[in-house]
Design an enzyme around this catalytic site. Structure first.
Site, PDB file in Angstrom:
ATOM      1  CD  GLN A  88      -6.053  -0.254  -3.029  1.00 45.48           C
ATOM      2  OE1 GLN A  88      -4.995   0.162  -2.875  1.00 45.48           O
ATOM      3  NE2 GLN A  88      -6.989  -0.619  -2.053  1.00 45.48           N
ATOM      4  CB  SER A  89      -4.673   7.223  -4.857  1.00 45.31           C
ATOM      5  OG  SER A  89      -3.647   8.035  -5.000  1.00 45.31           O
ATOM      6  CG  ASN A  90       0.482   3.654  -5.661  1.00 44.13           C
ATOM      7  OD1 ASN A  90       0.228   2.675  -5.326  1.00 44.13           O
ATOM      8  ND2 ASN A  90       0.189   3.445  -7.359  1.00 44.13           N
ATOM      9  CB  CYS A  92      -4.272   9.246  -1.762  1.00 39.68           C
ATOM     10  SG  CYS A  92      -5.018  10.158  -2.944  1.00 39.68           S
TER      11      CYS A  92
END
Ligand SMILES: *Cc1c(COP(=O)(O)O)cnc(C)c1O
Length: 345
Positions: A88-90, A92
């Site tokens: 859930q990387s913001n 990325c």
């Protein structure tokens, strides 16, 4: 102190303006009072800096870093952005959007197994057309160098962006953000006692630390550590070192010290990305008092820490405190029910 002029005869602002930069954001982001919540608490006077509204693909702090990272990638003739993060990387998701907005391809290395359902940031990564490599047990860019090599062997020109975009190039985005805040504070004749921000890979805090020397605004930087990968105590030192490398790269002398900020390391809960009552209550509190959304991983932990420190009396009711909202809204959705239940009551 940073001299008001660099050796090349440029002011800090002119040195920043000379860097390659791809515009991806709508700036300045709003600086606004949290009047209802401040009144309900009986102080301190809380303000918020809305970097959840930077404008690119639901916003967030990484967009400011990406303006300089993408600027460097384009200046260097690269055709692909390559970076890594948690599922859930913001970071990325904003990188995938920045690539799409700039005519570049995007390759992401995401930690974990591919989920059955593409939710939250993963859904958005897909919509932006990113190529995703899933890597169980590695979410901090451990595989980036090998993958860059493979892509280059295929004739592509990858530009590697480290975990969180936190190097000297990305941190310039928060030097510029510091200049933005300084000018907003000046025009509103505002002074802060403290400035709270979530910190993980450290680039945001490094830019603000260096920027506070360059652009001279009040408010002790107070970072809430989100992720305990590094040994305790070393986060501030690593951030100060990055701050100083960043300003040296611009031709200024770097002299920021770890002691110039507070790093709160005791709000790690059950670990990275795990929502507990601190995070859940912070999300509900700000949503219900102000109509503003926090994210479950970073800003809920940092805002929850701020509320706990107020409650404990570590922050005075007569202070004026800025909370720097760093974004993350899309991650709310995959957390769903964990944000509504309340085990404490
Ligand atoms: C990445 C991120 C942070 C932390 O910023 P760093 O520069 O990595 O320290 C804080 N909040 C949100 C929402 C983020 O996505």
């Amino acid at each position: 102190m940073i001299p008001s002029e660099s050796p090349a005869g440029r002011t800090p602002r002119q040195a920043l303006d000379a860097l390659p930069r791809q515009r991806l954001t709508f700036l300045p982001t709003p600086l606004a009072p949290l009047a209802r919540l401040s009144a309900a608490l009986g102080g301190p006077e809380l303000w918020i800096k809305r970097d959840d509204q930077t404008g690119l693909a639901t916003g967030g702090n990484k967009s400011r870093k990406l303006e300089f990272l993408v600027g460097a990638a384009l200046a260097g003739g690269h055709d692909t952005l390559l970076t890594a993060g948690a599922a859930q990387s913001n970071h990325c998701r904003q990188t995938a959007a920045a690539a799409a907005a700039s005519g570049l391809a995007c390759v992401l290395v995401l930690g974990g197994e591919e989920p059955e359902l593409a939710e939250g940031n993963v859904l958005l990564d897909r919509l932006f057309g990113a190529e995703i490599h899933w890597t169980p047990g590695a979410r901090r860019g451990e595989r980036l160098a090998a993958l860059a090599h493979t892509l280059a062997a295929q004739g592509r020109r990858p530009y590697v962006i480290p975990y969180g975009g936190s190097n000297e190039v990305g941190a310039a985005g928060y030097l510029l953000a510091a200049a933005e805040l300084a000018s907003q504070m000046e025009s509103a004749a505002l002074k802060f006692d403290r400035i709270f921000v979530a910190s993980s890979s450290g680039g945001t805090l490094a830019g603000l630390l260096a920027g506070q020397r360059a652009f001279a605004f009040s408010g002790r930087l107070s970072a809430v550590l989100i992720d305990a990968e590094a040994p305790a105590g070393s986060h501030a030192a690593r951030v100060a070192a990055l701050a100083n490398r960043t300003v040296r790269g611009l031709g200024w002398s770097g002299a920021s010290r770890a002691e110039e900020m507070d790093v709160w390391e005791s709000f790690l809960g059950a670990g990275y990305g795990i929502v507990g009552s601190l995070e859940r209550e912070a999300i509900q509190r700000l949503a219900r008092a102000e109509g503003i959304l926090l994210d479950p991983v970073y800003t809920a932990r940092a805002f929850g820490a701020l509320l706990a420190l107020i409650d404990r009396g570590d922050i005075g009711r007569d202070e004026r405190v800025l909370f720097w909202h760093t974004g993350g809204t899309p991650a709310l959705f995959p957390y769903g029910p964990a944000l509504l239940e309340d085990r404490t009551r």
